[in-house]
Design a protein around this motif. Sequence first.
Motif, PDB file in Angstrom:
ATOM      1  N   VAL A   1       0.856  -1.190   0.000  1.00  0.00           N
ATOM      2  CA  VAL A   1       0.000   0.000   0.000  1.00  0.00           C
ATOM      3  C   VAL A   1       0.893   1.241   0.000  1.00  0.00           C
ATOM      4  N   ASP A   2       0.264   2.403  -0.204  1.00  0.00           N
ATOM      5  CA  ASP A   2       1.013   3.655  -0.205  1.00  0.00           C
ATOM      6  C   ASP A   2       1.799   3.817   1.096  1.00  0.00           C
ATOM      7  N   GLY A   3       3.038   4.239   0.958  1.00  0.00           N
ATOM      8  CA  GLY A   3       3.875   4.466   2.125  1.00  0.00           C
ATOM      9  C   GLY A   3       4.704   3.268   2.539  1.00  0.00           C
ATOM     10  N   ASP A   4       4.446   2.102   1.933  1.00  0.00           N
ATOM     11  CA  ASP A   4       5.179   0.901   2.353  1.00  0.00           C
ATOM     12  C   ASP A   4       6.659   0.957   1.987  1.00  0.00           C
ATOM     13  N   LEU A   5       6.992   1.567   0.837  1.00  0.00           N
ATOM     14  CA  LEU A   5       8.406   1.642   0.469  1.00  0.00           C
ATOM     15  C   LEU A   5       9.176   2.490   1.483  1.00  0.00           C
ATOM     16  N   ASP A   6       8.603   3.624   1.866  1.00  0.00           N
ATOM     17  CA  ASP A   6       9.256   4.466   2.877  1.00  0.00           C
ATOM     18  C   ASP A   6       9.368   3.725   4.210  1.00  0.00           C
ATOM     19  N   ARG A   7       8.345   2.962   4.533  1.00  0.00           N
ATOM     20  CA  ARG A   7       8.380   2.185   5.776  1.00  0.00           C
ATOM     21  C   ARG A   7       9.483   1.135   5.700  1.00  0.00           C
ATOM     22  N   ALA A   8       9.591   0.488   4.559  1.00  0.00           N
ATOM     23  CA  ALA A   8      10.640  -0.521   4.380  1.00  0.00           C
ATOM     24  C   ALA A   8      12.024   0.103   4.533  1.00  0.00           C
ATOM     25  N   ILE A   9      12.216   1.252   3.916  1.00  0.00           N
ATOM     26  CA  ILE A   9      13.513   1.932   4.002  1.00  0.00           C
ATOM     27  C   ILE A   9      13.813   2.315   5.448  1.00  0.00           C
ATOM     28  N   GLY A  10      12.790   2.727   6.160  1.00  0.00           N
ATOM     29  CA  GLY A  10      12.977   3.058   7.572  1.00  0.00           C
ATOM     30  C   GLY A  10      13.467   1.863   8.374  1.00  0.00           C
ATOM     31  N   TYR A  11      12.871   0.689   8.138  1.00  0.00           N
ATOM     32  CA  TYR A  11      13.317  -0.521   8.838  1.00  0.00           C
ATOM     33  C   TYR A  11      14.747  -0.886   8.435  1.00  0.00           C
ATOM     34  N   LEU A  12      15.054  -0.744   7.157  1.00  0.00           N
ATOM     35  CA  LEU A  12      16.403  -1.067   6.686  1.00  0.00           C
ATOM     36  C   LEU A  12      17.441  -0.180   7.364  1.00  0.00           C
TER      37      LEU A  12
END
Length: 339
Positions: free
Chosen positions: A280-291
């Motif tokens: 969903v929208d925002g998941d890529l940014d969330r993934a980068i945050g976890y990384l």
Amino acid sequence: MGLVAPLGESKKKGSARIEPLVALVLADMERVNALILSKAGSDVAMIPEVANHLISSGGKRLRPMLTLAAARMSGHHDDGHVKLAASVEFMHTATLLHDDVVDESELRRGKLAARMLWGNQASVLVGDFLLGQAFRMMVEVGSFDALDVLSAAATIIAEGEVMQLSAAKNMATTEDDYLAVIGAKTAALFAAAAEVGPIIAGRGRAERTAFRAYGDNLGLAFQLIDDALDYGGSSADLGKQVGDDFREGKITLPVILAYRRGSELERAFWQRALEKGEIVDGDLDRAIGYLRTHNAIEDTIERARQFGDLSRDALGIFPDSAYKAALLEVVDFCIERAY
């Protein structure tokens, strides 16, 4: 898609250059490029259209340059290295055409992927045509050993593609599993491209092994930096859209590290997004945050540095020369793309 911060903004970019290698092999590469355009021709109009779309799209052609430099550094003076370098580039181009179909990619080197213009069937078949032309040129060179090395690489690359299919959307993939995939899918062609240089120069096993180790470890470092850039680079650096690996459900090393180090909530996120494909929208940014929280991007770059060190060490048996210096700088160039 949200904004992605560039990796390592504090580090100076571009101190290592590929230009010294480009300059050394310039005359040979002009012959390679002419041969590539010639061999991409066909009376079947769609074949040169599809092939030239990718061939002319601005890739650095690092792999054929490795073949040329390794051959020259090994004392080769005939024209066999030109045909082998063109063969290497055709093998690479064929794998890109096939990869884009398997991955359902929309962009390649900043342009629409061939499959988006001509369809999946044409992309696969033109890739097969290029592989056929590559092997014809290998036969023309007349070196059984070079043919053996490059044909083995073609088999290993195909195995790597199948291994990647098995690993896709599978969060149980380990770091060792992933290194095996990129060792086959990416590093095998780098290794073969470098090894055929001393082969046609008639050099011995030690030189062949050294160049093979150089190419193999360079290929691993190159791919790991690509993995890191997918979550923290730019489309210009990658030649594709940032976050493509994430959207395609690819389990790359940054994800493997973050998943292993993450909380139960974080692992549930990765499973939803990558295994189930529910993004969903925002998941890529969330993934980068976890990384970034788990230093997964920086640790992936550190792994690349380690393989880069092994690549440089492999050339230690050779005396200093302009070619050796250029090949050593290529290692730094490939890793510094992350900065």
